[in-house]
Design a protein around this motif. Sequence first.
Motif, PDB file in Angstrom:
ATOM      1  N   SER A  28     -20.354 -18.681  29.942  1.00  0.00           N
ATOM      2  CA  SER A  28     -20.906 -17.580  29.146  1.00  0.00           C
ATOM      3  C   SER A  28     -19.808 -16.651  28.646  1.00  0.00           C
ATOM      4  O   SER A  28     -19.794 -16.247  27.471  1.00  0.00           O
ATOM      5  CB  SER A  28     -21.944 -16.792  29.961  1.00  0.00           C
ATOM      6  N   VAL A  32     -18.580 -15.959  24.702  1.00  0.00           N
ATOM      7  CA  VAL A  32     -18.532 -14.644  24.056  1.00  0.00           C
ATOM      8  C   VAL A  32     -17.138 -14.381  23.498  1.00  0.00           C
ATOM      9  O   VAL A  32     -16.982 -13.853  22.388  1.00  0.00           O
ATOM     10  CB  VAL A  32     -18.962 -13.540  25.039  1.00  0.00           C
ATOM     11  N   VAL A  78     -20.699 -10.421  31.939  1.00  0.00           N
ATOM     12  CA  VAL A  78     -21.521 -11.623  32.044  1.00  0.00           C
ATOM     13  C   VAL A  78     -21.698 -12.055  33.494  1.00  0.00           C
ATOM     14  O   VAL A  78     -20.758 -12.040  34.281  1.00  0.00           O
ATOM     15  CB  VAL A  78     -20.915 -12.795  31.227  1.00  0.00           C
ATOM     16  N   CYS A 125     -25.616 -18.581  30.687  1.00  0.00           N
ATOM     17  CA  CYS A 125     -25.350 -19.386  29.484  1.00  0.00           C
ATOM     18  C   CYS A 125     -26.627 -19.622  28.680  1.00  0.00           C
ATOM     19  O   CYS A 125     -26.597 -19.631  27.443  1.00  0.00           O
ATOM     20  CB  CYS A 125     -24.716 -20.723  29.869  1.00  0.00           C
ATOM     21  N   VAL A 128     -27.063 -16.405  26.727  1.00  0.00           N
ATOM     22  CA  VAL A 128     -26.122 -16.284  25.611  1.00  0.00           C
ATOM     23  C   VAL A 128     -26.565 -17.182  24.457  1.00  0.00           C
ATOM     24  O   VAL A 128     -26.528 -16.780  23.284  1.00  0.00           O
ATOM     25  CB  VAL A 128     -24.688 -16.628  26.060  1.00  0.00           C
TER      26      VAL A 128
END
Length: 313
Positions: A28, A32, A78, A125, A128
């Motif tokens: 994740s 990003v 995260v 994840c 996201v």
Amino acid sequence: MTLIEAIKHSSCVLVVGHQRPDGDCLGSGLSVLRLCEKFGKKVDMLCDSDNPAQYSFMPGYARLNEKLYSNYDLLVVVDCGDIYRMGKYQGYIKSIPESFNIDHHKTNNRFGKYNYVFPNASSTCELVFDLIKSETEIDETTASLLYVGLSTDTGHFMHSNTTAKVLDTASSLVALGANSFYLTSALYKNTTINKTRLTARALQSMRFFKDNRICIITVRQEDLTETNCVVADTEGLIDYGMKIGCVEVAICLTEQTRPHFKVSFRSKKCDVAAAASTFGGGGHTLAAGCVISGKYEDVIDKLLKSVTDGMSE
């Protein structure tokens, strides 16, 4: 404000994952980071731990803990179940004006300015992916990163959090270019001789309690030293306890600096997040963790009580 909007309005972004990052944290966070770079932003990703070597195959791994910038105006946290999982970086919550908290742990205390926290999600994840899929094109590399987190946090689609939505998301990521065979091989068929030796010691350490319903695995400092392993190499050891049919709860203790133990819980049905919370930890109903201090046998007694209090007779 959406994550994409926040990134577009920023100039310098800091992504922070939790201590001892796992596949979901890295998948994740690096996704990003890649997204920020796509929009031309300066970006760093930091975790208050050494880089876990078993994830070195992941795209962008070399950027982890490579601090290139300062004067951040956006913080994206995260996979941190609470602010303390950020370790020494938790002060950034106050010093950076905009913050996004993306997480799936039920113990999350919504510490960001914007909180995208869904405990029913399988992984960060997955969250996201949901945040970005309709707002930007997901390339093969990002799909691969997200697939890693989806796989690791579902036990490669074997845990109870493997829902129809998870499988649909996995299918979408493969369609976008994630190579399931390559990633699965890198994750689960790529262990070292040293970790195999550590695994052998962990199996020998197994102790069983409450009519074999509880399995405790212990890794001492000398086990790590003599096998030339680090704490990150203990990831996955707890699964050997969960493979035993009669075992309902598995616990893995990893001795850190004496007298501190990192504790991981896994369960087939009882709430181990409640047990972990007894010691200031947390997590999910069937997977949780904490840190506990004390003499080894006293620690065992405390852990057994915390777990058996939540087990049916």
